[in-house]
Design an enzyme around this catalytic site. Sequence first.
Site, mmCIF file in Angstrom:
data_model
loop_
_atom_site.group_PDB
_atom_site.id
_atom_site.type_symbol
_atom_site.label_atom_id
_atom_site.label_comp_id
_atom_site.label_asym_id
_atom_site.label_seq_id
_atom_site.Cartn_x
_atom_site.Cartn_y
_atom_site.Cartn_z
ATOM 1 N N HIS A 75 -28.046 9.518 1.836
ATOM 2 C CA HIS A 75 -28.321 10.959 1.606
ATOM 3 C C HIS A 75 -29.485 11.170 0.632
ATOM 4 O O HIS A 75 -29.474 12.114 -0.156
ATOM 5 C CB HIS A 75 -27.080 11.684 1.070
ATOM 6 C CG HIS A 75 -25.926 11.698 2.023
ATOM 7 N ND1 HIS A 75 -25.696 12.716 2.905
ATOM 8 C CD2 HIS A 75 -24.930 10.801 2.225
ATOM 9 C CE1 HIS A 75 -24.607 12.472 3.622
ATOM 10 N NE2 HIS A 75 -24.127 11.297 3.231
ATOM 11 N N ASN A 148 -19.879 16.766 5.438
ATOM 12 C CA ASN A 148 -20.955 16.531 6.402
ATOM 13 C C ASN A 148 -20.981 17.653 7.427
ATOM 14 O O ASN A 148 -20.086 18.498 7.452
ATOM 15 C CB ASN A 148 -20.743 15.197 7.126
ATOM 16 C CG ASN A 148 -21.161 13.990 6.296
ATOM 17 O OD1 ASN A 148 -21.857 14.124 5.284
ATOM 18 N ND2 ASN A 148 -20.734 12.816 6.715
HETATM 19 FE FE1 HDE Z 1 -20.821 9.653 0.797
HETATM 20 N N1 HDE Z 1 -21.899 8.793 -0.676
HETATM 21 N N2 HDE Z 1 -19.748 7.970 0.996
HETATM 22 N N3 HDE Z 1 -19.841 10.410 2.406
HETATM 23 N N4 HDE Z 1 -21.890 11.298 0.669
HETATM 24 C C1 HDE Z 1 -22.915 9.361 -1.333
HETATM 25 O O1 HDE Z 1 -23.177 9.356 -3.657
HETATM 26 C C2 HDE Z 1 -19.692 6.966 0.100
HETATM 27 C C3 HDE Z 1 -18.832 9.817 3.094
HETATM 28 C C4 HDE Z 1 -21.703 12.461 1.352
HETATM 29 O O2 HDE Z 1 -26.144 15.708 -1.769
HETATM 30 C C5 HDE Z 1 -23.371 8.562 -2.532
HETATM 31 O O3 HDE Z 1 -24.394 10.693 -5.011
HETATM 32 C C6 HDE Z 1 -18.687 6.021 0.467
HETATM 33 C C7 HDE Z 1 -18.125 10.760 3.893
HETATM 34 C C8 HDE Z 1 -22.713 13.429 0.987
HETATM 35 O O4 HDE Z 1 -25.975 14.353 -3.494
HETATM 36 C C9 HDE Z 1 -22.380 7.379 -2.539
HETATM 37 C C10 HDE Z 1 -18.148 6.477 1.628
HETATM 38 C C11 HDE Z 1 -18.759 11.954 3.660
HETATM 39 C C12 HDE Z 1 -23.495 12.789 0.033
HETATM 40 C C13 HDE Z 1 -21.527 7.661 -1.321
HETATM 41 C C14 HDE Z 1 -18.802 7.700 1.956
HETATM 42 C C15 HDE Z 1 -19.821 11.709 2.746
HETATM 43 C C16 HDE Z 1 -22.960 11.476 -0.149
HETATM 44 C C17 HDE Z 1 -24.814 8.209 -2.560
HETATM 45 C C18 HDE Z 1 -17.066 5.821 2.468
HETATM 46 C C19 HDE Z 1 -18.443 13.306 4.285
HETATM 47 C C20 HDE Z 1 -24.724 13.360 -0.641
HETATM 48 C C21 HDE Z 1 -25.437 9.115 -3.605
HETATM 49 C C22 HDE Z 1 -15.848 5.659 1.773
HETATM 50 C C23 HDE Z 1 -17.103 13.782 3.968
HETATM 51 C C24 HDE Z 1 -24.349 14.177 -1.822
HETATM 52 C C25 HDE Z 1 -24.332 9.823 -4.181
HETATM 53 C C26 HDE Z 1 -25.590 14.788 -2.409
HETATM 54 C C27 HDE Z 1 -23.469 10.549 -1.046
HETATM 55 C C28 HDE Z 1 -20.516 6.863 -0.984
HETATM 56 C C29 HDE Z 1 -18.506 8.421 3.114
HETATM 57 C C30 HDE Z 1 -20.693 12.767 2.323
HETATM 58 C C31 HDE Z 1 -22.995 5.996 -2.528
HETATM 59 C C32 HDE Z 1 -18.337 4.759 -0.288
HETATM 60 C C33 HDE Z 1 -16.907 10.508 4.782
HETATM 61 C C34 HDE Z 1 -22.865 14.839 1.531
HETATM 62 O O5 HDE Z 1 -21.584 7.374 -3.685
#
Ligand code: HDE
Length: 709
Positions: A75, A148
Amino acid sequence: MAKKKSTATQKTDDLKQFEKDPTNQVMTTNQGLKINDTNNSLKSGERGSTLLEDFLLREKITHFDHERIPERIVHARGSAAHGYFELYDSIEKYSKAGIFTDTKRKTPVFARFSTVAGSKGSPDLARDVRGFAVKFYTQEGTWDLVGNNMPIFFIQDAMKFPDLIHSVKPEPNNEIPQAASAHDTFYDFVSRSTETLHNHIWAMSDRAIPRSLRMMEGFGIHTFRLINDKNESHFVKFHWKPTLGVHSVTWDEAVKINGADADFHRRDLWEAIEAGQYPEWELGIQVVPEKDEHKFEFDLLDPTKLIPEELVPVEIIGKMTLNRNPENFFAETEQVAFLPGHIVPGIDFTNDPLLQGRLFSYRDTQLSRLGSPNFHQIPINRPIVETHNNQRDGHMQMEIPKGQTAYFPNSLSGGCPHLAKMSEGAFHSYEERIDARKVRGRSESFNDHYSQPALFYRSLAAWEKQHVADAYTFELGKCTQKPIKERMLYQINQIDGDLAKQVAKGLGLQVPKKIEQPVNQAIGADDDGKNQPPKKKNYLEKDDALSQDHTIFNSIATRQIAVLAADGFSMSDFEKMQKALENKGAMIKIIAPHGGTITCDQDMEHEVDAAIVTTESVLFDAIYVPGGKKSIDALLDEPKYKKFLNEAFKHCKAIAVDHEGEDLLDETFIANHKDDKAIFINDKPKAFIDAIAKHRNWDRMEVAAKVPA
Ligand code: HDE
C-alpha cells in the site's frame, strides 16, 4: 457572495497548531538565524574549495540527505483526505460506541486510499486491490477501520502474507514488473493456493480498475464484533457504499491512462474536493447474532468469504464526507499510521486468523517505517482526546511528561494517571469462552475454495464476465511458464467451465482435466496428498450486490466532458450543452488544437483547458463536438481528434455532436455506427446526460472491440 462552508473539524483544528505558513516570513536556519544567501557555499576564494566550517551548507544538505523514509511495504502508493462521519440513527442495540450511538456527533476522519503492490511512485491504474483505510478521531479514542475495496482477502492465515506479497511484488532477481500481478511468481503462488481464488477473481474483475477512488466500495473484510452496553456481542461486517455508485474503466483505458496521467486517481480525488464536489460513502453493517455463528455454509471467521447481501442485508447507518485536502502530503498522507488494533469500546475483534496477525503487523511495521515508538505523537496520528500513561522516552519524544513517577501503582503522584472504571468508559475485551487444544493448523470449515468465486462469477452481467475472461487471458498471457498457465486453467475450470475454455482459447492451450501437483498447499507437509479442496457448493444462485450492473446510475456530477473545438465553433451549440451539463455538476474541458484561447462564432474568447497534444481521450468520460464549419475544418486537419473519438467509442463512452460536428464523426469508425444508443447527433442534451449517467454503453462492446485504436 455566498460564504464558503467551513471544512474544519476538531482534528483539522488540532493540526493547525503544527502548521507553518511562510507567507511574508524571512528565511532562517532551523535555529532561527536569518539567511541571506542560500545559493552559494562558503569557499576559500570564489574558485576555492568549500570550507568545512559552512554550517549553512551542512544543515541544508544533511537534512536533504535524510528526507526519505521507507515506503510502506504494501500500500505504498496512496492518496488521502480529511472529512467527517455522521450517524443516521443510533445502533445502541448492537454497540455502545459513541460513534454508533450519538447522532449529534460529527466525528473527524482521515481516509487513505491506495494500491497494494506498486511502489510509492507507481501509476494509479494498476490492476490491483485498493486499500480503503479510515481513521476516526472519536471522543473515546481513535478507531481505525483499515479495509480494502473488495470484501474478501487472498489468504486465510496471516502466516501466508509474506509469501503472498513476495509472489506479487516485482521478482527478486530483476525487480520486474512494477505494480503488476501479471507475472510467473504470482501465478505460481495463486495456482497452488486455492484459498486465493476468490479474491483473485475479484482482482480480475472491473473492481480492480476503478474509474475513481470516489466510485469504489470499501469493506472491513473481517468479521468484527459489536458490543452493546449489556456486553452482548453481535458479529458484524462493515461496508462503505459510494453515493456516486461503483464504476470502472476498461483495461485498455487503464493501460493508456497510466501513460497519459499516472496520477489519474490522485488528481481526481484532489480536484473533486477542491471543486467542492465532496466524495461521500454511506457506512453499512451486516449484523449476525452470536447464536447464528454456525448457520452459514461458510465460516464467519474465514476472511476469504463474504456474507452475500441476499442472505444478510446491509443496514445503512451513517455517512462519511471527505471535504478537505491535506496541507502537506508527507506530513499527513505519508506519515499517517493505521492500525487495525485501534478500536474503541463497543467494537471488538474476532478470532479470524488473518485479523489476529494484522493486530501484530501494523504496529511493528510503523516502528521501522516511522522510526520510533512515538509515532502516535506525529500530528496526523494524535487522537483528539488527551492521552496519559507511563510510557516514556524513545526517539523523537515530542511531549514533556511532568512529575516524579512513571510507573503504576504509585502514591508519590497521587496514583495518577489513575485507572478508569468501566462506568467511566474503560475498554474491556469481550469475554469469549475458549476451550481448545493448541494446534498449528487450519479449520476444516475454511476448506471450501471454489463456491464463492463461482457465486461471484455467476452474479456478474455478461459484459462484466467478458472483462473477467479478458483479464485472465491478459494476465496469464504475460506468464512465461506453461505449467503455471495450465495449473491456473485447471483452477479456473473449477470455478466455471466456460470461463476456463474462453481463457484457454486466448492462451492457445487446453484446459487440463487433472494436474499432478498438489493444488492446495494451505496445510502442512505431512498432509500432502489429501489437499484437493472439496467440490463447490451452490447455496445461492446469484447475489446482485456483487455486480456493478446493479449500482447507482443517477448522476453525472464530476464527470469529465471533453469539448472538441477550434476557432469558429458554434456558441449556441456549445452554450446549450455547457449549461445543461454544468447544471448537473459535470466538468467541461475545451480541447483545442493549441493552448491559450479560441474564438467562437460570436467573436468571444474562450480559455482552452488543454491543447490536443497534451491530453488523451482516456482521461474523459464523454465527448461533445459543437458545430461551426471553421472549427470542424480545423479539427479535421489534426488527426489526433479522430483518434480521440475512436478511442472514446472503443471504450463505450457517450459521444454527442451537433451540426457540422457530424462531419468529424463521419471521418471516424463511428460513421457506420450512428444508431448506437450512446451516440447523439443533433439530439437533446438530456439524452446525452442520461447516457453519461449510465457510465458506459456496454451493449457496444462487441463492435467496440473492432476499433483499431
Ligand atoms: Fe494490510 N498491511 N496486511 N491488509 N493494509 C499494511 O501497514 C498486513 C490486509 C491494508 O493507507 C502495512 O502501515 C498483514 C487485509 C491497508 O496506510 C502492513 C496482513 C486488509 C493498508 C500490513 C494484511 C489490509 C495496509 C504496510 C495479513 C484489508 C494501508 C504499511 C494478515 C482488510 C494503510 C502499513 C494505509 C497496510 C500488513 C492483510 C488493508 C505491513 C500482515 C486483509 C488499507 O502492516
